[in-house]
Motif scaffolding. Structure first.
Motif, PDB file in Angstrom:
ATOM      1  N   SER A 192     -25.729  47.758 -62.409  1.00 55.66           N
ATOM      2  CA  SER A 192     -24.161  47.715 -61.869  1.00 55.66           C
ATOM      3  C   SER A 192     -23.406  46.632 -62.782  1.00 55.66           C
ATOM      4  CB  SER A 192     -24.066  47.300 -60.718  1.00 55.66           C
ATOM      5  OG  SER A 192     -23.843  45.932 -59.950  1.00 55.66           O
ATOM      6  N   LEU A 193     -23.733  45.591 -63.169  1.00 62.91           N
ATOM      7  CA  LEU A 193     -23.583  44.707 -64.095  1.00 62.91           C
ATOM      8  C   LEU A 193     -23.365  45.232 -65.244  1.00 62.91           C
ATOM      9  CD1 LEU A 193     -25.024  40.858 -62.914  1.00 62.91           C
ATOM     10  CD2 LEU A 193     -23.563  42.263 -61.826  1.00 62.91           C
ATOM     11  N   THR A 194     -24.153  45.777 -66.157  1.00 60.37           N
ATOM     12  CA  THR A 194     -23.639  46.108 -67.388  1.00 60.37           C
ATOM     13  C   THR A 194     -22.813  47.090 -67.456  1.00 60.37           C
ATOM     14  OG1 THR A 194     -24.784  48.731 -66.673  1.00 60.37           O
ATOM     15  CG2 THR A 194     -26.418  47.255 -67.304  1.00 60.37           C
ATOM     16  N   GLY A 195     -21.860  47.484 -66.313  1.00 62.00           N
ATOM     17  CA  GLY A 195     -20.798  48.902 -65.871  1.00 62.00           C
ATOM     18  C   GLY A 195     -21.533  49.793 -65.915  1.00 62.00           C
ATOM     19  N   ASN A 196     -22.553  50.510 -66.216  1.00 58.70           N
ATOM     20  CA  ASN A 196     -22.232  51.562 -66.392  1.00 58.70           C
ATOM     21  C   ASN A 196     -23.011  52.432 -65.163  1.00 58.70           C
ATOM     22  OD1 ASN A 196     -23.641  54.402 -66.857  1.00 58.70           O
ATOM     23  ND2 ASN A 196     -23.970  53.909 -68.579  1.00 58.70           N
ATOM     24  N   LEU A 197     -22.080  53.248 -64.142  1.00 63.89           N
ATOM     25  CA  LEU A 197     -22.791  53.682 -62.588  1.00 63.89           C
ATOM     26  C   LEU A 197     -24.532  53.879 -63.044  1.00 63.89           C
ATOM     27  CD1 LEU A 197     -22.254  53.543 -59.943  1.00 63.89           C
ATOM     28  CD2 LEU A 197     -20.839  55.472 -60.181  1.00 63.89           C
ATOM     29  N   ASN A 198     -24.397  55.119 -63.936  1.00 65.95           N
ATOM     30  CA  ASN A 198     -25.675  55.416 -64.181  1.00 65.95           C
ATOM     31  C   ASN A 198     -26.840  54.710 -64.150  1.00 65.95           C
ATOM     32  OD1 ASN A 198     -24.461  58.419 -63.986  1.00 65.95           O
ATOM     33  ND2 ASN A 198     -24.469  58.347 -66.410  1.00 65.95           N
ATOM     34  N   ASN A 199     -26.693  53.674 -64.834  1.00 63.51           N
ATOM     35  CA  ASN A 199     -27.747  52.878 -64.494  1.00 63.51           C
ATOM     36  C   ASN A 199     -28.497  52.289 -63.218  1.00 63.51           C
ATOM     37  OD1 ASN A 199     -28.260  52.894 -67.642  1.00 63.51           O
ATOM     38  ND2 ASN A 199     -26.521  51.061 -67.869  1.00 63.51           N
ATOM     39  N   VAL A 200     -27.355  52.240 -62.353  1.00 59.79           N
ATOM     40  CA  VAL A 200     -27.494  51.915 -60.821  1.00 59.79           C
ATOM     41  C   VAL A 200     -28.823  52.701 -60.324  1.00 59.79           C
ATOM     42  CG1 VAL A 200     -26.743  51.156 -58.727  1.00 59.79           C
ATOM     43  CG2 VAL A 200     -25.068  50.586 -60.947  1.00 59.79           C
ATOM     44  N   TRP A 201     -29.065  54.096 -60.547  1.00 60.32           N
ATOM     45  CA  TRP A 201     -29.417  54.890 -60.059  1.00 60.32           C
ATOM     46  C   TRP A 201     -30.462  54.745 -60.241  1.00 60.32           C
ATOM     47  CZ3 TRP A 201     -25.703  56.121 -56.600  1.00 60.32           C
ATOM     48  CH2 TRP A 201     -24.867  56.355 -57.580  1.00 60.32           C
ATOM     49  N   TRP A 202     -30.515  54.044 -61.307  1.00 62.25           N
ATOM     50  CA  TRP A 202     -32.161  53.602 -61.335  1.00 62.25           C
ATOM     51  C   TRP A 202     -33.073  52.697 -61.083  1.00 62.25           C
ATOM     52  CZ3 TRP A 202     -35.398  57.466 -64.338  1.00 62.25           C
ATOM     53  CH2 TRP A 202     -34.449  57.922 -65.904  1.00 62.25           C
ATOM     54  N   CYS A 203     -32.873  52.196 -60.242  1.00 62.52           N
ATOM     55  CA  CYS A 203     -32.966  51.146 -59.430  1.00 62.52           C
ATOM     56  C   CYS A 203     -33.995  52.237 -58.004  1.00 62.52           C
ATOM     57  CB  CYS A 203     -31.984  51.023 -58.592  1.00 62.52           C
ATOM     58  SG  CYS A 203     -31.148  52.151 -57.446  1.00 62.52           S
ATOM     59  N   PHE A 204     -33.767  53.692 -58.135  1.00 64.88           N
ATOM     60  CA  PHE A 204     -34.137  54.296 -56.905  1.00 64.88           C
ATOM     61  C   PHE A 204     -36.292  54.841 -57.497  1.00 64.88           C
ATOM     62  CE2 PHE A 204     -30.416  54.767 -55.082  1.00 64.88           C
ATOM     63  CZ  PHE A 204     -30.945  55.086 -53.785  1.00 64.88           C
ATOM     64  N   PRO A 205     -36.354  54.801 -58.581  1.00 63.89           N
ATOM     65  CA  PRO A 205     -37.644  54.982 -59.081  1.00 63.89           C
ATOM     66  C   PRO A 205     -38.433  53.490 -59.036  1.00 63.89           C
ATOM     67  CG  PRO A 205     -35.537  56.384 -60.789  1.00 63.89           C
ATOM     68  CD  PRO A 205     -34.620  55.874 -59.627  1.00 63.89           C
ATOM     69  N   ILE A 206     -37.941  52.767 -59.952  1.00 69.19           N
ATOM     70  CA  ILE A 206     -38.401  51.691 -59.823  1.00 69.19           C
ATOM     71  C   ILE A 206     -39.085  50.934 -59.131  1.00 69.19           C
ATOM     72  CG2 ILE A 206     -37.895  49.370 -60.881  1.00 69.19           C
ATOM     73  CD1 ILE A 206     -36.041  49.990 -62.780  1.00 69.19           C
ATOM     74  N   SER A 207     -37.975  51.294 -57.422  1.00 67.56           N
ATOM     75  CA  SER A 207     -38.171  50.533 -56.287  1.00 67.56           C
ATOM     76  C   SER A 207     -39.402  52.530 -55.692  1.00 67.56           C
ATOM     77  CB  SER A 207     -37.283  50.344 -55.274  1.00 67.56           C
ATOM     78  OG  SER A 207     -36.794  51.604 -55.004  1.00 67.56           O
ATOM     79  N   GLU A 208     -39.710  52.781 -56.425  1.00 72.22           N
ATOM     80  CA  GLU A 208     -41.116  53.310 -55.887  1.00 72.22           C
ATOM     81  C   GLU A 208     -41.926  53.381 -56.604  1.00 72.22           C
ATOM     82  OE1 GLU A 208     -41.624  55.637 -52.230  1.00 72.22           O
ATOM     83  OE2 GLU A 208     -39.795  55.596 -52.886  1.00 72.22           O
TER      84      GLU A 208
END
Length: 454
Positions: free
Chosen positions: A412-428
C-alpha cells in the motif's frame, strides 16, 4: 439395541466422500448465494450501506468462527467416538456441544451491546456508514442465538453421516433469509421499510428457523445420538475440555480471518471507501467457490476421523487423494470466472464506474491463488480430523497475519491499490508450503500412534 457399523467405515470411499460432502457443498453454495443476494439488496440502498456491511463483516464472521470452531471440536470427538463404538461418549459430545452453543450466544449478546459502536468507528469516520454499520452488527450480535444453535445442530448431523439433513437445515435458513431480505429492507407486503436493519433482521430470522429445523431433524432422524435436556444443562466437564482441545485452535484459526478482514478494511480504506466496498464484494463473490470447498472439507473430516478410529488407513489415503482433485477442479472454475468476467460480476452489486475501475483488476489479481488454496484447505482437514488443529492455527496465523497483512501494508505504501491485491497469492504460496510440511509430520505421527502406516 445393538448399533450397526456406520456407513463411514464400509461404503466405497469415493461414493462416501461424495455422499457426505455433496449435500454440504450444495448447502454452502446456497449459503454463498445468500451472501451475494444479501449484498445485492443492500447495494440497492447505497454504496455507503454496502460499505457498512463490509465493515461489520469481521465481527459477524467472528460469531461464525466461534460456532464453527466449536462445531469442529464436537464433530471430531463425536465421529471418533462412533468409530470406537463408544456411544456414551458420543452422546456426551452432542449434549455438551449444545450447552456450549448457548454460552457462546450469551457472550455475543454482551459484545453486541457494548462493542458495536467502537468497532465500526475504528474503521470509518463517515457518519452515514457508521450508523448503518452499528445498526446492522448490533442486531446480528444481540439476536445471535439462532446462528449458534443452527451451526451446532448441523454439525451433529454431519458428524453422524446425515449430511443430507444438514443440507436441509442450511438451505432453509438461507432461503428464508433471501425471501425476507427485500421484504424487510424495502418494506414489502405490509412490512415497514427498515433498510440495513431489515437485512440484519432477515439474517437472524433465517438462522432461528434453521436451528428449529435442525433440532427437529436430530430428534427425528439422528439415531446415533440421544439428545437430553438434562444432559445439556448438566454438561460433562471432561467432554468440554476434549471439545475445546480441538475447537479452540479451530476458533482461533477462523477468528484470524476476522482480524485479517478488519485490518484489510483499514488498509484499503486509506485509498477510498469504494476500495473497501470492492474488498467486501470480493469476499462475497469468492465465497461462491470457497464455500463448496469448505463443504467438501466438512464432509471429509468425519470420514477421516471415523476411519482413524477404525484404523482403516487405506480409506483415509483414498479419501484424501480424491478430495484434493475435486477441490482443485472447483477452484480452477472460480479462477476462470474471475479472470474472464470481472465486470459483469461487479455490476451485480450496482457497481459505479469507479467501483468497476478498482474492482476488475482486483478480482483478476486475487483469483490467481484459488487453486493453491484448494490444496491447502483439503490438507487442513487432516489436522482437524486427527485432533492436530494447532497446526491449522499456525498455518492460518502465518498466512493471514505474518504474511498477508504486512505484505498488503508494504504494498500500500507504493500508492498503487492494484499492488495491494498481490498479498493474497503471495500468502497462499507460503501457506501451501507450510501445510505440506505439517501434513507429512502428522501422517508420520499418527502412523506411530496407531501402529499402522497411514
Amino acid at each position: 439395541m445393538e448399533r450397526t457399523e456406520n456407513k463411514m467405515g464400509v461404503m466405497p470411499v469415493k461414493k462416501l466422500v461424495v455422499s457426505m460432502s455433496l449435500p454440504m457443498m450444495v448447502s454452502m453454495l446456497v449459503q454463498a448465494l445468500y451472501n451475494i443476494v444479501d449484498s445485492i439488496f443492500v447495494s440497492q440502498i447505497s454504496e455507503a450501506a454496502l460499505t457498512a456491511v463490509t465493515l461489520a463483516f469481521p465481527l459477524q464472521n467472528l460469531m461464525i468462527a466461534v460456532a464453527s470452531g466449536t462445531g469442529v471440536g464436537i464433530n471430531a470427538l463425536l465421529s471418533r467416538s462412533l468409530g470406537e463404538k463408544d456411544y456414551r461418549k458420543a452422546d456426551q459430545a452432542a449434549n455438551t456441544g449444545l450447552f456450549l452453543a448457548f454460552l457462546s450466544f450469551l457472550a455475543f449478546l454482551v459484545i453486541g451491546l457494548t462493542v458495536s459502536g467502537p468497532f465500526i468507528s475504528s474503521q470509518t469516520s463517515d457518519p452515514t456508514i457508521r450508523e448503518y454499520g452499528v445498526t446492522y452488527i448490533r442486531i446480528c450480535c444481540t439476536l445471535s442465538i439462532g446462528v449458534f444453535f443452527q451451526i451446532t445442530l448441523e454439525r451433529l448431523l454431519q458428524a453422524t453421516g446425515r449430511t443430507l439433513y444438514s443440507m436441509y437445515s442450511q438451505i432453509t435458513g438461507a432461503v428464508i433469509n433471501m425471501i425476507f431480505d427485500p421484504i424487510m429492507i424495502f418494506g414489502l407486503l405490509g412490512f415497514p421499510k427498515m433498510g440495513v436493519a431489515g437485512a440484519a433482521y432477515a439474517t437472524v430470522l433465517g438462522q432461528c428457523l434453521a436451528s428449529v429445523l435442525g433440532l427437529f431433524l436430530n430428534r427425528k432422524f439422528n439415531s446415533d445420538i440421544t439428545l437430553s435436556f438434562r444432559e445439556i444443562i448438566h454438561p460433562d466437564r471432561p467432554t468440554i475440555r476434549q471439545i475445546y482441545a480441538v475447537g479452540v485452535p479451530s476458533i482461533l484459526m477462523m477468528s484470524i480471518g476476522s482480524i485479517m478482514t478488519y485490518l484489510m478494511n483499514r488498509i484499503v480504506g486509506t485509498f477510498s471507501s469504494t476500495a473497501t466496498a470492492v474488498f467486501g464484494v470480493y469476499f462475497k463473490l469468492q465465497s461462491f467457490f470457497f464455500m463448496p470447498v469448505f463443504g467438501l472439507n466438512n464432509g471429509l473430516i468425519p470420514v477421516l476421523a471415523y476411519n482413524l478410529g477404525a484404523k482403516k488407513t487405506d480409506r483415509i489415503r483414498e479419501a484424501l487423494r480424491f478430495s484434493v482433485k475435486l477441490a482443485f477442479a472447483v477452484m480452477v472454475v472460480g479462477t476462470l470466472c474471475f479472470e474472464l468476467i470481472p465486470g459483469p460480476l461487479l455490476k451485480i452489486f450496482n457497481a459505479s464506474s469507479q467501483m468497476l475501475a478498482i474492482g476488475s483488476p482486483a478480482l483478476r489479481i486475487i483469483a490467481v491463488h484459488f487453486p493453491i488454496a484448494a490444496i491447502s484447505i483439503v490438507l487442513g482437514s487432516v489436522f482437524q480430523a486427527f485432533s492436530r488443529s494447532i497446526y491449522s492455527l499456525i498455518i492460518s496465523v502465518c498466512r493471514q497475519l505474518v504474511v498477508l497483512i504486512p505484505t498488503a501494508w508494504l504494498l500500500s505504501l507504493t500508492g498503487n491499490l492494484n499492488n495491494v491485491w498481490w498479498c493474497f497469492p503471495i500468502s497462499e504460496i507460503v501457506s501451501l508450503t507450510i501445510s505440506y510440511i505439517f501434513f507429512r509430520k502428522v501422517m508420520r505421527d499418527v502412523s506411530e500412534e496407531i501402529g499402522v502406516q497411514v
